[in-house]
Design a protein around this motif. Structure first.
Motif, PDB file in Angstrom:
ATOM      1  N   UNK A  20      31.999  39.253  42.026  1.00 35.31           N
ATOM      2  CA  UNK A  20      31.353  39.031  43.317  1.00 35.31           C
ATOM      3  C   UNK A  20      32.159  38.063  44.182  1.00 35.31           C
ATOM      4  N   UNK A  21      32.703  37.003  43.553  1.00 31.48           N
ATOM      5  CA  UNK A  21      33.514  36.029  44.292  1.00 31.48           C
ATOM      6  C   UNK A  21      34.762  36.693  44.854  1.00 31.48           C
ATOM      7  N   UNK A  22      35.461  37.481  44.035  1.00 29.51           N
ATOM      8  CA  UNK A  22      36.695  38.121  44.489  1.00 29.51           C
ATOM      9  C   UNK A  22      36.430  39.208  45.521  1.00 29.51           C
ATOM     10  N   UNK A  23      35.308  39.901  45.385  1.00 28.97           N
ATOM     11  CA  UNK A  23      34.965  40.924  46.372  1.00 28.97           C
ATOM     12  C   UNK A  23      34.713  40.292  47.734  1.00 28.97           C
ATOM     13  N   UNK A  24      33.998  39.153  47.750  1.00 33.58           N
ATOM     14  CA  UNK A  24      33.777  38.425  48.999  1.00 33.58           C
ATOM     15  C   UNK A  24      35.090  37.940  49.576  1.00 33.58           C
ATOM     16  N   UNK A  25      35.970  37.417  48.728  1.00 30.98           N
ATOM     17  CA  UNK A  25      37.294  36.972  49.168  1.00 30.98           C
ATOM     18  C   UNK A  25      38.051  38.119  49.833  1.00 30.98           C
ATOM     19  N   UNK A  26      38.003  39.290  49.222  1.00 30.04           N
ATOM     20  CA  UNK A  26      38.704  40.463  49.766  1.00 30.04           C
ATOM     21  C   UNK A  26      38.162  40.827  51.147  1.00 30.04           C
ATOM     22  N   UNK A  27      36.849  40.758  51.309  1.00 33.74           N
ATOM     23  CA  UNK A  27      36.249  41.040  52.614  1.00 33.74           C
ATOM     24  C   UNK A  27      36.689  40.002  53.645  1.00 33.74           C
ATOM     25  N   UNK A  28      36.808  38.755  53.218  1.00 32.70           N
ATOM     26  CA  UNK A  28      37.176  37.674  54.147  1.00 32.70           C
ATOM     27  C   UNK A  28      38.582  37.859  54.710  1.00 32.70           C
ATOM     28  N   UNK A  29      39.495  38.400  53.917  1.00 29.42           N
ATOM     29  CA  UNK A  29      40.858  38.576  54.415  1.00 29.42           C
ATOM     30  C   UNK A  29      41.049  39.937  55.078  1.00 29.42           C
TER      31      UNK A  29
ATOM     32  N   UNK B 212      40.508  46.017  51.715  1.00 28.73           N
ATOM     33  CA  UNK B 212      39.599  46.987  51.120  1.00 28.73           C
ATOM     34  C   UNK B 212      39.844  47.046  49.616  1.00 28.73           C
ATOM     35  N   UNK B 213      38.758  47.038  48.827  1.00 29.71           N
ATOM     36  CA  UNK B 213      38.867  47.131  47.377  1.00 29.71           C
ATOM     37  C   UNK B 213      39.124  48.583  46.978  1.00 29.71           C
ATOM     38  N   UNK B 214      40.198  48.794  46.209  1.00 37.57           N
ATOM     39  CA  UNK B 214      40.525  50.134  45.728  1.00 37.57           C
ATOM     40  C   UNK B 214      40.079  50.348  44.289  1.00 37.57           C
ATOM     41  N   UNK B 215      40.134  49.274  43.488  1.00 38.41           N
ATOM     42  CA  UNK B 215      39.784  49.404  42.079  1.00 38.41           C
ATOM     43  C   UNK B 215      39.397  48.046  41.519  1.00 38.41           C
ATOM     44  N   UNK B 216      38.436  48.018  40.587  1.00 42.39           N
ATOM     45  CA  UNK B 216      37.995  46.782  39.939  1.00 42.39           C
ATOM     46  C   UNK B 216      38.074  46.960  38.428  1.00 42.39           C
TER      47      UNK B 216
ATOM     48  N   UNK C  13      43.847  46.847  49.400  1.00 45.02           N
ATOM     49  CA  UNK C  13      44.767  47.348  50.414  1.00 45.02           C
ATOM     50  C   UNK C  13      44.342  46.824  51.769  1.00 45.02           C
ATOM     51  N   UNK C  14      45.303  46.599  52.625  1.00 45.58           N
ATOM     52  CA  UNK C  14      45.028  46.143  53.983  1.00 45.58           C
ATOM     53  C   UNK C  14      44.523  47.314  54.803  1.00 45.58           C
TER      54      UNK C  14
ATOM     55  N   UNK D   8      51.126  48.618  51.374  1.00 44.66           N
ATOM     56  CA  UNK D   8      50.345  47.397  51.565  1.00 44.66           C
ATOM     57  C   UNK D   8      49.373  47.133  50.418  1.00 44.66           C
ATOM     58  N   UNK D   9      49.514  47.853  49.294  1.00 46.13           N
ATOM     59  CA  UNK D   9      48.661  47.570  48.144  1.00 46.13           C
ATOM     60  C   UNK D   9      48.940  46.165  47.617  1.00 46.13           C
ATOM     61  N   UNK D  10      47.872  45.460  47.274  1.00 46.66           N
ATOM     62  CA  UNK D  10      47.965  44.096  46.797  1.00 46.66           C
ATOM     63  C   UNK D  10      46.949  43.923  45.686  1.00 46.66           C
ATOM     64  N   UNK D  11      46.837  42.699  45.155  1.00 44.61           N
ATOM     65  CA  UNK D  11      45.874  42.492  44.078  1.00 44.61           C
ATOM     66  C   UNK D  11      45.330  41.068  44.105  1.00 44.61           C
ATOM     67  N   UNK D  12      44.162  40.912  43.478  1.00 46.97           N
ATOM     68  CA  UNK D  12      43.525  39.619  43.288  1.00 46.97           C
ATOM     69  C   UNK D  12      43.099  39.549  41.827  1.00 46.97           C
ATOM     70  N   UNK D  13      43.420  38.473  41.143  1.00 44.49           N
ATOM     71  CA  UNK D  13      43.024  38.321  39.749  1.00 44.49           C
ATOM     72  C   UNK D  13      42.390  36.956  39.524  1.00 44.49           C
TER      73      UNK D  13
END
Length: 252
Positions: free
Chosen positions: A51-60, A63-67, A84-85, A100-105
């Motif tokens: 949930x924290x990382x999903x919110x972070x992704x929305x803030x920047x 778009x979430x492609x995979x979890x 992805x942006x 533009x694919x990126x990741x958050x861990x």
């Protein structure tokens, strides 16, 4: 970031933020230490971290492609988001804008040692983005999402892109310090040190909480149940532990 730069082709700059927090607790008995680890493990399980990382992704604005998420035995959790942006545009059997694919861990490391009576909860978060997205705007949110006694942050911009005239751009936004992206309210609560290598677009900031409210560091113990000398000893142990983590070396 102000007015957008006019670039030729894609913005190929890669921006990487490594964010580490430490939360320290005093737990005298082995049972208290185990209970603290179990409590932390439940409070920061993989679902909450997602949930924290999903919110972070929305803030920047991504778009979430995979979890992918996982809880571990006996303790700890990991979550990885492929992002992805902007939106992905389908073109036949392929996807455009794949560059533009990126990741958050995020990874958690609850740990303790019976000889010190101290338990430590460490969280490592890594955000790697490409293009115009920069993860620095999420720092206030990340700091507020955890009980952060010590924080270390590294931010680096790699590669280069070009403007329409062919000039190489190794940085597409102004930055002198990671602190520029942290609110004054938060900064007032911490002692903060910068180590920056501007010619390499490498920025490092570490922070340590200034004031210790002992009750916040006692697990299942009321501070007023402890004799004054015991309180002072615990405060001394906590401060020593925090200073060594902040310094990155054994001092005492």
């Amino acid at each position: 970031m102000g007015e957008k730069m006019k670039l030729y082709g894609f913005n190929n700059l890669t921006k990487a933020l490594s964010f580490n927090i430490y939360d320290v607790c005093y737990a005298k008995t082995a049972r208290e230490q185990q209970d603290y680890i179990s409590y932390i493990d439940e409070q920061y399980n993989s679902q909450r971290l997602t949930n924290i990382l999903t919110t972070l992704t929305e803030m920047i604005g991504a778009k979430v492609l995979n979890i992918a998420q996982q809880d571990y035995e006996p303790q700890g959790a990991s979550v990885t988001l492929l992002i992805a942006e902007g939106s992905m545009v389908p073109a036949g059997q392929t996807q455009l804008a794949h560059l533009d694919k990126s990741h958050v861990t995020v990874h958690t490391y609850p740990e303790y040692h019976p000889e010190t009576f101290l338990a430590t909860f460490r969280v490592d978060i890594d955000v790697a983005t490409c293009g115009e997205i920069t993860p620095l705007s999420t720092l206030d949110y990340l700091i507020g999402s955890f009980d952060s006694d010590i924080i270390t942050m590294d931010y680096r911009v790699r590669g280069f892109t070009r403007d329409v005239n062919g000039k190489k751009l190794f940085l597409d936004h102004r930055i002198t310090s990671i602190q520029d992206y942290i609110s004054d309210e938060i900064l007032r609560r911490y002692d903060t040190v910068d180590i920056n290598v501007y010619e390499a677009n490498l920025f490092h900031t570490k922070m340590m909480l200034k004031e210790i409210d002992l009750q916040n560091y006692l697990f299942k113990t009321d501070v007023y149940e402890l004799p004054p000398r015991t309180r002072l000893n615990i405060m001394d142990n906590l401060r020593r532990e925090m200073i060594e983590i902040f310094s990155g070396r054994n001092i005492y």
